[in-house]
Write an enzyme that holds these catalytic residues in place. Structure first.
Site, PDB file in Angstrom:
ATOM      1  CD  GLN A 123      -2.520  -1.301   2.676  1.00  0.00           C
ATOM      2  OE1 GLN A 123      -3.529  -0.645   2.898  1.00  0.00           O
ATOM      3  NE2 GLN A 123      -1.987  -2.103   3.585  1.00  0.00           N
ATOM      4  CB  VAL A 125       3.214   5.912  -2.721  1.00  0.00           C
ATOM      5  CG1 VAL A 125       1.757   5.475  -2.867  1.00  0.00           C
ATOM      6  CG2 VAL A 125       3.341   6.941  -1.588  1.00  0.00           C
ATOM      7  CG  HIS A 141      -2.695   2.824  -2.263  1.00  0.00           C
ATOM      8  ND1 HIS A 141      -2.528   2.567  -0.915  1.00  0.00           N
ATOM      9  CD2 HIS A 141      -3.942   2.374  -2.578  1.00  0.00           C
ATOM     10  CE1 HIS A 141      -3.630   1.995  -0.441  1.00  0.00           C
ATOM     11  NE2 HIS A 141      -4.494   1.864  -1.429  1.00  0.00           N
ATOM     12  N   GLY A 240       2.943  -4.590   8.806  1.00  0.00           N
ATOM     13  CA  GLY A 240       3.049  -3.143   8.953  1.00  0.00           C
ATOM     14  C   GLY A 240       1.859  -2.369   8.434  1.00  0.00           C
ATOM     15  CB  SER A 242      -3.782  -0.097  11.222  1.00  0.00           C
ATOM     16  OG  SER A 242      -3.983   0.964  10.297  1.00  0.00           O
ATOM     17  CG  ASN A 266       0.324  -3.021  12.380  1.00  0.00           C
ATOM     18  OD1 ASN A 266       1.046  -2.381  11.634  1.00  0.00           O
ATOM     19  ND2 ASN A 266      -0.633  -2.452  13.099  1.00  0.00           N
ATOM     20  CB  CYS A 284       8.243  -5.251   9.613  1.00  0.00           C
ATOM     21  SG  CYS A 284       6.457  -5.005   9.623  1.00  0.00           S
TER      22      CYS A 284
END
Length: 292
Positions: A123, A125, A141, A240, A242, A266, A284
């Protein structure tokens, strides 16, 4: 003793205990039992590379400031919003683009090489998985390192755009006040109003980072592609994240529907805690390297 250059930057990592040996054993068992592991990563895998996340308690951007990321509609609609966005992005880019992968990114790349990892969806970028060498990967994303034109679709590298900015703004100077997860920085209106933003070199259209802004949606093709990779997998590991953002959460829901085992690594609670087979509260970069 001297700290190695690769030591994690923990300024943006929430406090947590070192991995419990039982946790290590349980995650080892989970990974060993999987033949085609589907992994989804979020901001919590990059905090150890010095990139703050949004939601972590005490250290995330939302906890420390009242700032919120730019909305897609505002970017498309308002030239002054784009000017403000790009001015901040221009200042933040040299630092943001220099972040390097940490141990967690490198471990996942190694799992791919060993045939352990079926597909990785991030997720984030920040391009850190790409820098680490991951290839079986979807950037859900998008990525700040690419820019495209909303008019004609022409793509350029963000580093190339930086040179256009410099050429257009030879005397423009601004001091940044802190960097956000997306490379954004804080600037005043006075600083922003003289900043020149280049248009698309091909059609004169609006240039936008190749990322899904808040309020925008991930393309149907990309979502379908990820669902296909998930369908080929036999277990899911979330590292990592939520999973508060629906665009990622829906894949966990799909995995639950397929009754796939789901493990979560997480710091802090996630949206999946009530249906995960395994939940680990560790960094992580500290736990993943312990798995063989």
């Amino acid at each position: 003793h001297a700290v190695s250059r690769a030591s994690p930057n923990l300024a943006f990592v929430p406090a947590c205990l070192p991995p419990d040996p039982v946790d290590v054993e349980e995650l080892q068992h989970f990974v060993s039992n999987s033949k085609r592991l589907f992994i989804m990563t979020g901001a919590g895998i990059s905090t150890e590379s010095g990139i703050p996340d949004y939601r972590s308690e005490g250290v995330g951007l939302y906890a420390r400031t009242d700032r919120r990321p730019i909305q897609y509609a505002e970017f498309v609609r308002s030239a002054s919003a784009r000017q403000r966005y790009w001015a901040r992005n221009f200042v933040g880019w040299p630092q943001f683009s220099s972040h390097q992968p940490n141990r967690a990114h490198l471990v996942l790349r190694d799992w791919e090489k060993l045939g352990k990892l079926h597909w990785l969806v991030t997720q984030n970028v920040d391009a850190l998985h790409t820098k680490a060498g991951s290839q079986r990967m979807t950037e859900l994303h998008g990525c700040t390192h690419r820019v495209f034109c909303l008019g004609c679709g022409d793509q350029i590298l963000r580093s190339e755009l930086q040179e256009h900015f410099e050429a257009l703004n030879p005397t423009w100077k601004a001091e940044a006040f802190g960097v956000a997860p997306d490379g954004d920085v804080f600037l005043t209106d006075e600083q922003v109003c003289n900043f020149q933003v280049p248009a698309c070199r091909k059609c004169g259209g609006i240039l936008k980072p190749d990322v899904t802004f808040f309020g925008d949606t991930v393309s149907r093709e990309k979502v379908d592609f990820v669902h296909q990779r998930l369908a080929e997998s036999d277990s899911m590991l979330v590292a990592g994240s939520s999973m508060q953002v629906y665009s990622g959460y829906r894949f966990a829901l799909a995995a639950r529907e397929k009754q796939m085992p789901i493990a979560i690594l997480n710091i802090g609670p996630t949206r999946l805690d009530h249906f995960a087979s395994l939940k680990l509260n560790s960094r992580c970069g500290e736990l993943l390297p312990l798995i063989v």
